[in-house]
Enzyme design. Sequence first.
Site, PDB file in Angstrom:
ATOM      1  N   PRO A  96       0.970  -1.247   0.190  1.00 32.15           N
ATOM      2  CA  PRO A  96       0.103   0.120   0.076  1.00 32.15           C
ATOM      3  C   PRO A  96       0.807   1.119   0.145  1.00 32.15           C
ATOM      4  O   PRO A  96       1.510   1.451   1.109  1.00 32.15           O
ATOM      5  CB  PRO A  96      -0.667  -0.182   1.284  1.00 32.15           C
ATOM      6  N   GLU A  97       0.748   2.152  -1.030  1.00 34.66           N
ATOM      7  CA  GLU A  97       1.348   3.284  -1.113  1.00 34.66           C
ATOM      8  C   GLU A  97       0.070   4.178  -1.216  1.00 34.66           C
ATOM      9  O   GLU A  97      -1.017   3.881  -1.239  1.00 34.66           O
ATOM     10  CB  GLU A  97       2.457   3.485  -2.317  1.00 34.66           C
ATOM     11  N   LYS A 123       0.245   7.990   3.506  1.00 37.65           N
ATOM     12  CA  LYS A 123      -0.080   6.642   3.709  1.00 37.65           C
ATOM     13  C   LYS A 123      -1.024   6.305   4.867  1.00 37.65           C
ATOM     14  O   LYS A 123      -1.369   5.174   5.350  1.00 37.65           O
ATOM     15  CB  LYS A 123       1.020   5.708   3.876  1.00 37.65           C
ATOM     16  N   ARG A 164      16.744  -1.207   0.090  1.00 39.52           N
ATOM     17  CA  ARG A 164      15.534  -1.314  -0.752  1.00 39.52           C
ATOM     18  C   ARG A 164      16.021  -1.492  -2.100  1.00 39.52           C
ATOM     19  O   ARG A 164      16.965  -0.886  -2.472  1.00 39.52           O
ATOM     20  CB  ARG A 164      14.316  -0.049  -0.765  1.00 39.52           C
TER      21      ARG A 164
END
Length: 281
Positions: free
Chosen positions: A2-3, A57, A257
């Site tokens: 979820p962004e 978010k 990341r």
Amino acid sequence: MPELPEVEIARRNLVRWLDAHRVVKAEADDTRIFRGAERAAFARLKGRVESLERRGKYLLFTFEAGRGLLAHLGMTGKFVRRTQEQVQPHSRARFHLEDGAVLHFADPRLFGRMEPVPAAQLRALAAVQSLGRDPLVDGLTGPQLAEAVGPSKQALKVALMDQGRLAGLGNIHAAEALFRAGLHPARVPGSLTPEEWKRLARAIHATIAFGLKEQEGEEPVYLEDRGAVNLFRVYGRAGEPCSKCKAPVESFTQAGRTTHVCPQCQPLGAQRPGPKRTPGR
DNA sequence: TGACCCCTGGCC
DNA sequence: GGCCAGGGGTCA
């Protein structure tokens, strides 16, 4: 994960469900989604939801009687609507609606977060206060992006994901926006020209719009969870030919990341991505 | 500022 | 069977 687009879709679904029917009962399991917050206060959330906002978010629920809830989906959280009979795997918290439906907050990895607080305090929470500009809520132009992200000494993609500078972009959509803009993730923010900031701002809007369009609907299925169907342009495509130029997409690690990039379409140029280099502009 | 941690489904 | 994925908080 979820962004911004995924959380915005969740908000729209919740608004639709909660506008039609009041919450008659709220309950939550004893899990770490509450962190330090008071789980018992969750059970006191009921009635009409007066407003439901998104900042980055985060979701900010304002219930009647001044009760509030801050929610974050983490990496695997989602809100789904079920009947009373349906079993929802990994359900951590539930809103029972007056029509008998149940809204589950399901989160297998427990990275999500729920924090019940008085509605008047929602915006004052440190997590919310520290958020930067939200492209959808606040708008985002090239100069605004330059002002927010330009001063960062971190690599461009890392700076884009810094929620204190810009709220809402995560690993996937940051990589996608950079690809659309033709900018290398390791660029030094201070080296971007006004024209490049403008391109990047446009690319961010386009990436968000794409995510919203693809995921509109009742049941959240995150883009990266669609099995063999990868709708992204560079994310998750290491080794595959670039959709624009056919050069192999590369991946490398930034701030822990994975970053995906087309070295042809997103040239690093002559700039030295090294540390300490006073931004030219 | 960066390294580490949480957590578990999915994939090799 | 083991590793990887990563948002965000915490800590050195």
